[in-house]
Design an enzyme around this catalytic site. Structure first.
Site, PDB file in Angstrom:
ATOM      1  N   GLU A 130      -2.324   4.430   9.720  1.00  0.00           N
ATOM      2  CA  GLU A 130      -1.294   5.468   9.826  1.00  0.00           C
ATOM      3  C   GLU A 130      -1.797   6.698  10.582  1.00  0.00           C
ATOM      4  OE1 GLU A 130       1.673   5.320   6.129  1.00  0.00           O
ATOM      5  OE2 GLU A 130      -0.425   5.160   5.518  1.00  0.00           O
ATOM      6  N   GLU A 151      -0.070  -1.894   1.770  1.00  0.00           N
ATOM      7  CA  GLU A 151       0.285  -1.175   0.543  1.00  0.00           C
ATOM      8  C   GLU A 151       1.260  -1.922  -0.362  1.00  0.00           C
ATOM      9  OE1 GLU A 151      -0.986   2.042   3.462  1.00  0.00           O
ATOM     10  OE2 GLU A 151       0.081   0.135   3.550  1.00  0.00           O
TER      11      GLU A 151
END
Length: 689
Positions: A130, A151
């Site tokens: 990210e 995730e």
């Protein structure tokens, strides 16, 4: 930054800033993420790491360089948030603050007036990927181990911009694949795939990766290098997510909160302002972090990443004997898969035997063909393949085992047959040769009884398919000595399996629990419960497959045999379904066909009662049976700890992380206390505070 989310045990990943002189004599700022350890302890972002990056970005921007680049230490870019700190979060506001702080720091790269670049030199997972997505441009090393946003698999969502940035960079369909499908199927991206999708703008070889990335970045800034991005089709956005939700509902039946939340955030990314989208990520992350599923997932993740690497009860590894030749009794499919695994991982001679040369040749041929397939898929180079083929041989004479260090049997699951095999093998092998059985349910101690050296007999229970299933149940028989056990663990590690020590009790861990669970379902069908009702009763758990599909994969004959073994040991709890016996006799794959529908031919065979159960009744009975069986297994000392039960179910049965294996779910639903009078795990270990 508030200290409310500080982690006193954080291994801080520092953002080390230096200024590099470019060929043009201008300066670039290079930020290197480095926690001070080698690649075995990857970079991660905790509060301290975020603070260091925050300061480095500010200093870099203030210096007004030609561009700012961020990279990682050798082999590692960054593997995301420091998940060891997540159990320390006790209030929702702390979780919310963690999300907001990551967004605040990373956004500086996105909003920078100075061009920003990510040089993904190694593994980039979660928040690591990210932070790279926030940069204006990205290169990737072809040697990077893996790239992923994992995730959802641990009960969370990409909470630092991933759900908003990725779909607007590469399109909604591939973004949904990376954010939802890949984590749930335990897949990661290779560097070439990341380049093809458009996550990376360019790919370079490891040897001169940083130099070429710097030169490329200068070219981008100067305008001599053009970066093209895929055009984003927003017309198909809603349709892709509708299809993705249908697939999730079909597979997980709405049971995984993180997957549902990820879909909502991806939908928001279509039109929402970035600030609104990241604010929604903050709220979603806080909700999930303070929920039971994420805590169970993090507990399960910790088991797989840590406990599996330090098996409870394993003897001193210094006692292990060298294994320089392996013999395998049998040349059928399971034996051949085992031969392939041993020769690939150990790279020592492996010899198969069977009743006749034709069977032996077939087994050796299978191994050679599988090696050739690996070459054709470019997963093995021709030179290594030739070496491996030369190491695999076969003989109809067990005398070929005379100089073996380990002999593994994979013959028919019958105690008499196995005892006969060991009686023959013991006359041939050396006194210190380890004798290992791949039995799925039979007593290892009984197999060793009567041998001159029963202390060198051990169970190595592999799971099918051998190459894919990570669990190895290592069974210590009554007389197994420490040297034999240490050798078994050393071999398991060399084979890249996660080994769990189990006592010599019928069907050990995974097969005992699956048989108990399936026994309740088949008994319900025998009593008149419609097959579709019985098959769907456990859907709210979000298991990887329904009971009937599991039965088809295991095989009715194997399931029936294990049920008979357990019935003989525990007749009050394990029944033997007469209907399952009829299915075995008829040679059918189970109660359902390949599409999961009741098989009309099987229905004609069944003899059922008139006491059907509802789905809720069956689910209650099945989960209560699991709780009762686990308590008995712990009382018997089958494993050292409830955590080993969960580890076995995750790695050997594919039970999902959102359940934490099995015991966190039973605790969370109150089933453990209702059935056994106590929880399996202390409060807070695998559930929200």
């Amino acid at each position: 930054m508030s200290t409310t989310i500080s982690n006193p045990n954080e291994v801080v990943t520092k953002a080390l800033l230096r200024f590099v002189t470019l060929p043009s004599r201008e300066r670039a700022a290079l930020i290197t993420l480095d926690n001070g350890f080698d690649h075995t302890k990857p970079n991660s972002f905790g509060p301290g790491g975020l603070a260091s990056l925050d300061a480095a970005i500010d200093e870099a921007v203030a210096a007004a360089p030609k561009f700012i680049a961020i990279t990682g230490k050798p082999y590692i870019f960054c593997v995301g948030a420091d998940i060891t700190a997540m159990p320390l979060l006790t209030e929702r506001e702390q979780a919310l603050e963690l999300g907001r702080y990551g967004h605040k720091v990373f956004r500086k790269l996105k909003d920078s007036a100075v061009p920003t670049f990510a040089f993904i030199n190694g593994a980039a997972m979660g928040g690591g990927l990210e932070v790279a997505l926030h940069c204006h441009y990205r290169t990737v090393s072809s040697g990077a181990a893996a790239l992923a946003l994992p995730e959802v698999a641990i009960g969370l969502v990409p909470g630092w911009g991933g759900t908003q940035l990725l779909p607007n960079l590469i399109g909604i369909a591939p973004a949904a694949q990376v954010i939802i499908q890949n984590p749930l199927t335990q897949k990661t991206l290779k560097p070439a795939q990341a380049r093809e999708l458009g996550i990376a703008d360019e790919i370079f070889e490891p040897a001169d990766y940083l130099e070429r990335s710097m030169a490329w970045a200068e070219g981008v800034v100067d305008g001599t290098v053009t970066v093209t991005r895929p055009e984003i089709d927003r017309d198909m956005w809603d349709g892709v997510l509708f299809f993705a939700k249908h697939q999730l509902d079909e597979r997980l039946h709405g049971a995984v909160n993180s997957a549902n939340k990820a879909l909502e955030l991806l939908a928001l990314a279509k039109d929402a302002a970035f600030t609104d989208g990241t604010a929604a990520e903050d709220e979603a992350l806080a909700d999930l972090l303070m929920g039971d599923q994420s805590r169970a997932s993090l507990y399960g993740f910790d088991l797989v990443q840590r406990r599996a690497k330090r098996p409870a009860g394993a003897p001193d590894k210094g006692l292990a004997r060298d294994v320089n030749k392996v013999g395998i009794v049998g040349a059928g499919l399971m034996a051949s898969q085992l031969a392939l695994l041993f020769v690939r991982r150990l790279e020592v001679p492996v010899v198969l035997t069977d009743l006749d040369q034709a069977r032996v040749d077939k087994g050796v041929g299978y191994v050679h063909a599988e090696i050739d397939k690996l070459v054709s898929k470019k997963r093995l180079d021709p030179g290594k393949a030739a070496k491996l083929r030369s190491l695999v041989s076969g003989s109809a004479d067990k005398a070929a085992f005379a100089d073996a260090d380990l002999v593994l049997e994979a013959v028919f699951e019958d105690l008499g047959v196995k005892k006969q095999v060991w009686a023959e093998v013991e006359k041939i092998v050396r006194d210190d040769c380890v004798l290992a059985t791949n039995t799925s349910s039979l007593s290892v101690s009984e197999q060793a009884a009567g041998l001159a050296h029963p202390e060198r007999v051990v169970g190595l229970h592999f799971f099918n398919p051998v190459a894919m299933m990570p669990l190895l149940e290592i069974v210590r028989a009554d007389q197994t000595d420490d040297a034999t056990l240490a050798t078994a663990f050393a071999v398991g590690k060399a084979l890249k399996k996660s080994s769990v020590l189990v006592a010599d009790r019928p069907a050990f861990v995974v097969n005992r629990l699956l048989t108990r669970f399936l026994g309740v379902v088949t008994a319900a069908v025998d009593n008149g419960t419609p097959i579709p009702v019985a098959d769907a009763a456990l859907d709210p758990l979000g298991l990887p497959m329904r009971p009937m599909a599991l039965l088809g994969m295991v095989g009715p004959a194997v399931a029936h045999h294990v049920a008979e073994t357990l019935h003989a040991a525990f007749p009050d709890r394990f029944g033997v379904s007469a209907n399952l016996g009829r299915i075995v006799e008829a040679g059918k794959r189970g109660f359902t066909d390949a599409e999961g529908n009741p098989d009309p031919e099987v229905l004609a065979l069944l003899e059922v009662g008139s006491s059907p159960s509802t789905a809720d009744e069956l689910r209650d009975e099945a989960t209560a049976a699991l709780a009762r069986e686990i308590r008995l297994m712990l009382d018997e000392g089958v494993v050292a700890d409830p955590r080993d039960i969960d580890l076995c179910m995750i790695l050997g049965a594919g039970w999902p992380l959102h359940l934490g294996g099995v015991t966190p779910y039973l605790d969370r639903e109150g089933i453990s206390e209702k059935v056994t009078g106590a929880r399996f795990l202390p409060p807070g270990v695998a559930n929200a505070p």
